[in-house]
Write a protein that holds these residues in place. Structure first.
Motif, PDB file in Angstrom:
ATOM      1  N   VAL A 168       0.836  -1.166  -0.268  1.00  0.00           N
ATOM      2  CA  VAL A 168      -0.038  -0.057   0.044  1.00  0.00           C
ATOM      3  C   VAL A 168       0.701   1.215   0.046  1.00  0.00           C
ATOM      4  CG1 VAL A 168      -1.949  -0.967   1.208  1.00  0.00           C
ATOM      5  CG2 VAL A 168      -0.223  -0.121   2.421  1.00  0.00           C
ATOM      6  N   LEU A 169       0.483   2.369  -0.488  1.00  0.00           N
ATOM      7  CA  LEU A 169       1.154   3.649  -0.644  1.00  0.00           C
ATOM      8  C   LEU A 169       0.408   4.449   0.305  1.00  0.00           C
ATOM      9  CD1 LEU A 169       2.027   4.341  -4.360  1.00  0.00           C
ATOM     10  CD2 LEU A 169       3.389   3.663  -2.574  1.00  0.00           C
ATOM     11  N   HIS A 170       1.346   5.193   1.120  1.00  0.00           N
ATOM     12  CA  HIS A 170       0.774   6.140   2.241  1.00  0.00           C
ATOM     13  C   HIS A 170       1.652   7.590   1.912  1.00  0.00           C
ATOM     14  CE1 HIS A 170      -1.204   7.574   5.696  1.00  0.00           C
ATOM     15  NE2 HIS A 170      -0.207   7.657   6.436  1.00  0.00           N
ATOM     16  N   GLY A 171       0.824   8.594   1.555  1.00  0.00           N
ATOM     17  CA  GLY A 171       1.639   9.881   1.385  1.00  0.00           C
ATOM     18  C   GLY A 171       1.588  10.761   2.430  1.00  0.00           C
ATOM     19  N   SER A 173      -2.351  -2.013  -3.497  1.00  0.00           N
ATOM     20  CA  SER A 173      -3.869  -2.187  -3.467  1.00  0.00           C
ATOM     21  C   SER A 173      -4.484  -0.729  -2.770  1.00  0.00           C
ATOM     22  CB  SER A 173      -4.260  -3.262  -2.422  1.00  0.00           C
ATOM     23  OG  SER A 173      -3.592  -3.020  -1.107  1.00  0.00           O
ATOM     24  N   VAL A 174      -3.717   0.114  -2.151  1.00  0.00           N
ATOM     25  CA  VAL A 174      -4.466   1.185  -1.426  1.00  0.00           C
ATOM     26  C   VAL A 174      -3.436   2.474  -1.828  1.00  0.00           C
ATOM     27  CG1 VAL A 174      -5.245   2.119   0.728  1.00  0.00           C
ATOM     28  CG2 VAL A 174      -5.638  -0.184   0.272  1.00  0.00           C
ATOM     29  N   VAL A 175      -4.142   3.491  -2.016  1.00  0.00           N
ATOM     30  CA  VAL A 175      -3.287   4.910  -1.894  1.00  0.00           C
ATOM     31  C   VAL A 175      -3.755   5.652  -0.964  1.00  0.00           C
ATOM     32  CG1 VAL A 175      -2.258   6.530  -3.575  1.00  0.00           C
ATOM     33  CG2 VAL A 175      -2.665   4.449  -4.523  1.00  0.00           C
ATOM     34  N   SER A 176      -3.251   6.283  -0.171  1.00  0.00           N
ATOM     35  CA  SER A 176      -3.789   7.059   0.488  1.00  0.00           C
ATOM     36  C   SER A 176      -3.008   8.323   1.111  1.00  0.00           C
ATOM     37  CB  SER A 176      -3.815   6.276   2.040  1.00  0.00           C
ATOM     38  OG  SER A 176      -2.580   6.116   2.682  1.00  0.00           O
ATOM     39  N   ASP A 177      -3.448   9.406   1.802  1.00  0.00           N
ATOM     40  CA  ASP A 177      -3.084  10.431   2.400  1.00  0.00           C
ATOM     41  C   ASP A 177      -3.734  10.794   3.635  1.00  0.00           C
ATOM     42  OD1 ASP A 177      -1.453  12.998   3.065  1.00  0.00           O
ATOM     43  OD2 ASP A 177      -0.463  12.568   1.037  1.00  0.00           O
ATOM     44  N   ASN A 207      -1.481  17.517   0.819  1.00  0.00           N
ATOM     45  CA  ASN A 207      -2.110  18.987   1.368  1.00  0.00           C
ATOM     46  C   ASN A 207      -3.545  18.966   0.668  1.00  0.00           C
ATOM     47  OD1 ASN A 207      -2.273  21.552   2.456  1.00  0.00           O
ATOM     48  ND2 ASN A 207      -1.546  22.629   0.571  1.00  0.00           N
ATOM     49  N   PHE A 208      -4.194  17.772   0.980  1.00  0.00           N
ATOM     50  CA  PHE A 208      -5.602  17.674   0.296  1.00  0.00           C
ATOM     51  C   PHE A 208      -6.797  18.560   0.991  1.00  0.00           C
ATOM     52  CE2 PHE A 208      -9.983  15.935   0.890  1.00  0.00           C
ATOM     53  CZ  PHE A 208     -10.254  15.728  -0.541  1.00  0.00           C
ATOM     54  N   GLY A 209      -6.684  18.825   2.056  1.00  0.00           N
ATOM     55  CA  GLY A 209      -7.664  19.756   2.632  1.00  0.00           C
ATOM     56  C   GLY A 209      -7.550  21.183   2.581  1.00  0.00           C
ATOM     57  N   SER A 210      -6.449  21.600   1.868  1.00  0.00           N
ATOM     58  CA  SER A 210      -6.206  23.143   1.929  1.00  0.00           C
ATOM     59  C   SER A 210      -6.942  23.661   0.794  1.00  0.00           C
ATOM     60  CB  SER A 210      -4.459  23.291   1.115  1.00  0.00           C
ATOM     61  OG  SER A 210      -4.084  24.678   1.152  1.00  0.00           O
ATOM     62  N   ALA A 211      -7.143  25.112   0.705  1.00  0.00           N
ATOM     63  CA  ALA A 211      -7.757  25.762  -0.434  1.00  0.00           C
ATOM     64  C   ALA A 211      -6.797  25.834  -1.338  1.00  0.00           C
ATOM     65  CB  ALA A 211      -8.223  27.142   0.077  1.00  0.00           C
ATOM     66  N   ASP A 212      -5.289  25.733  -1.410  1.00  0.00           N
ATOM     67  CA  ASP A 212      -4.514  25.981  -2.266  1.00  0.00           C
ATOM     68  C   ASP A 212      -4.740  24.795  -3.530  1.00  0.00           C
ATOM     69  OD1 ASP A 212      -3.107  27.985  -1.081  1.00  0.00           O
ATOM     70  OD2 ASP A 212      -1.419  26.769  -0.460  1.00  0.00           O
ATOM     71  N   PRO A 213      -4.442  24.982  -4.774  1.00  0.00           N
ATOM     72  CA  PRO A 213      -4.567  24.015  -5.685  1.00  0.00           C
ATOM     73  C   PRO A 213      -3.671  22.925  -5.570  1.00  0.00           C
ATOM     74  CG  PRO A 213      -3.931  26.078  -6.588  1.00  0.00           C
ATOM     75  CD  PRO A 213      -3.932  26.329  -5.336  1.00  0.00           C
ATOM     76  N   ILE A 214      -3.930  21.726  -5.707  1.00  0.00           N
ATOM     77  CA  ILE A 214      -3.290  20.454  -5.568  1.00  0.00           C
ATOM     78  C   ILE A 214      -2.324  20.413  -6.588  1.00  0.00           C
ATOM     79  CG2 ILE A 214      -3.229  17.939  -5.895  1.00  0.00           C
ATOM     80  CD1 ILE A 214      -6.003  17.822  -4.538  1.00  0.00           C
ATOM     81  N   ASP A 215      -1.008  20.193  -6.330  1.00  0.00           N
ATOM     82  CA  ASP A 215       0.326  20.136  -6.953  1.00  0.00           C
ATOM     83  C   ASP A 215       0.118  19.181  -8.132  1.00  0.00           C
ATOM     84  OD1 ASP A 215       2.782  19.952  -8.031  1.00  0.00           O
ATOM     85  OD2 ASP A 215       3.826  19.943  -5.979  1.00  0.00           O
ATOM     86  N   LEU A 270      -8.818   8.324   2.207  1.00  0.00           N
ATOM     87  CA  LEU A 270      -8.517   9.592   3.127  1.00  0.00           C
ATOM     88  C   LEU A 270      -7.992   9.181   4.675  1.00  0.00           C
ATOM     89  CD1 LEU A 270     -10.306  12.415   1.672  1.00  0.00           C
ATOM     90  CD2 LEU A 270      -8.076  12.310   1.670  1.00  0.00           C
ATOM     91  N   GLU A 271      -7.016   9.396   5.315  1.00  0.00           N
ATOM     92  CA  GLU A 271      -6.904   9.009   6.616  1.00  0.00           C
ATOM     93  C   GLU A 271      -7.381  10.255   7.867  1.00  0.00           C
ATOM     94  OE1 GLU A 271      -2.893   8.214   8.110  1.00  0.00           O
ATOM     95  OE2 GLU A 271      -3.390   7.522  10.089  1.00  0.00           O
ATOM     96  N   ASN A 272      -7.974   9.636   8.903  1.00  0.00           N
ATOM     97  CA  ASN A 272      -8.370  10.712  10.012  1.00  0.00           C
ATOM     98  C   ASN A 272      -6.862  10.826  10.726  1.00  0.00           C
ATOM     99  OD1 ASN A 272      -8.905   7.774  10.499  1.00  0.00           O
ATOM    100  ND2 ASN A 272      -9.145   8.652  12.650  1.00  0.00           N
ATOM    101  N   ILE A 273      -6.873  12.102  10.897  1.00  0.00           N
ATOM    102  CA  ILE A 273      -5.705  12.382  11.692  1.00  0.00           C
ATOM    103  C   ILE A 273      -6.120  12.751  13.442  1.00  0.00           C
ATOM    104  CG2 ILE A 273      -4.650  13.694   9.836  1.00  0.00           C
ATOM    105  CD1 ILE A 273      -4.919  16.413  11.157  1.00  0.00           C
ATOM    106  N   PRO A 274      -5.096  12.761  14.119  1.00  0.00           N
ATOM    107  CA  PRO A 274      -5.264  12.895  15.660  1.00  0.00           C
ATOM    108  C   PRO A 274      -5.734  14.458  15.721  1.00  0.00           C
ATOM    109  CG  PRO A 274      -3.109  12.692  15.284  1.00  0.00           C
ATOM    110  CD  PRO A 274      -3.545  12.555  13.838  1.00  0.00           C
TER     111      PRO A 274
END
Ligand code: FE2
Length: 297
Positions: free
Chosen positions: A61-64, A93-97, A68-76, A142-146
């Motif tokens: 699995v790939l984990h990034g 099998s899974v790609v996440s951030d 910066n998914f939740g930003s108002a900035d454009p995604i790179d 998408l992962e929930n953060i603390p």
């Protein structure tokens, strides 16, 4: 029925362990979670040389960490094109951030900052998620953060917000049960009631880890012993959403050739019989391609 954790366990892939995984460890079911950014630049460098061989021996699995998914900035877009190329090459099998932001106006915090759980942001976040999946031509997770800070406009609960965000998009949740436990404790909510809001099949991957208690305020530490309450949350999550790769996050002593006994000998008994064998890649692909929308930002 009960099933063994050992069919779904996984650990973080660290560069200093490449050769041990490759030469000293027999091929097996242990999922390796690779940090995407380690393979995106300089044509992947020596790291990609090892990863190419490891994917022949272990599920991946790939984990990034820098979308910066939740930003108002454009995604790179450059980052996305590099990630897309890597996905095509190693077929995880899974790609996440993370469901968070880390930069705004081009200024980087180098931390994962939580989003307000305000329903007015859901529409733009859903559009961004659909666009991202179309760009990658792959389902995203998408992962929930603390959470260590509160917003006044946290109108929805943690899991309710995520369920509404991903519903119908083909995307999934990386349910970090330790992060959820930490968030709920710091916010004064009930983690068992929160986890009960998971919908069947919404979780593509789990994280489990340890935390520390600093005079009643909890911090996700990725070190030490996992609390029984966190194991119970994982058990509950699997019984509600189904089985998926479970990656142990441990930064101070990442297991080298982990055996499931490294997980404190825990076993879990989910209530969902069909959870025992899941072809995650097929499930995700089917779901994504049924909703792929050609969305634009
Ligand atoms: Fe995590």
């Amino acid at each position: 029925m009960s099933f063994s954790l050992k069919n779904f366990w996984g650990v973080g892939l660290r560069p200093h362990h490449y050769e041990s995984w490759l030469f000293d460890t027999p091929p097996g079911k242990c999922t390796l979670e690779a940090i995407s950014e380690n393979y995106l630049y300089h044509n992947g460098g020596p790291a990609l040389y090892y990863l190419d061989q490891l994917v022949e021996r272990f599920p991946l699995v790939l984990h990034g960490v820098s979308l910066n998914f939740g930003s108002a900035d454009p995604i790179d877009r450059n980052y996305i094109q590099r990630l897309k190329k890597l996905i095509k090459r190693v077929k995880p099998s899974v790609v996440s951030d993370h469901l968070s932001f880390s930069a705004i106006g081009g200024k980087h915090s180098h931390s994962l900052i939580p989003l307000p759980r305000d329903p007015k942001y859901l529409k733009s976040l859903r559009s961004r998620l659909l666009w991202l999946q179309d760009e990658l031509d792959h389902p995203f997770t998408l992962e929930n953060i603390p959470r260590y800070l509160q917003y006044k406009n946290n109108e929805m609960s943690e899991v309710s917000f995520i369920m509404e965000l991903i519903e119908g998009t083909g995307a999934g949740l990386l349910m970090d049960v330790n992060n959820l436990y930490v968030t709920c404790s710091n916010e004064g909510s009930d983690p068992v009631a929160e986890i009960a809001k998971l919908k069947p099949g919404c979780v593509n991957q789990y994280h489990i880890a340890a935390h520390m208690d600093a005079e009643g305020f909890l911090y996700d530490t990725h070190s030490g012993k996992i609390k029984p309450e966190v194991w119970q949350l994982l058990n509950k999550a699997i019984s509600l959403s189904g089985a998926a790769p479970i990656v142990l996050e441990r930064d101070d002593h990442e297991p080298l050739s982990a055996t499931w006994e490294d997980w404190d000998g825990q076993s879990i008994a989910p209530a969902v019989e069909s959870a025992s064998r899941v072809n995650i890649a097929t499930k995700l692909s089917d779901r994504y391609h049924s909703v792929s929308s050609g969305a634009s930002l």
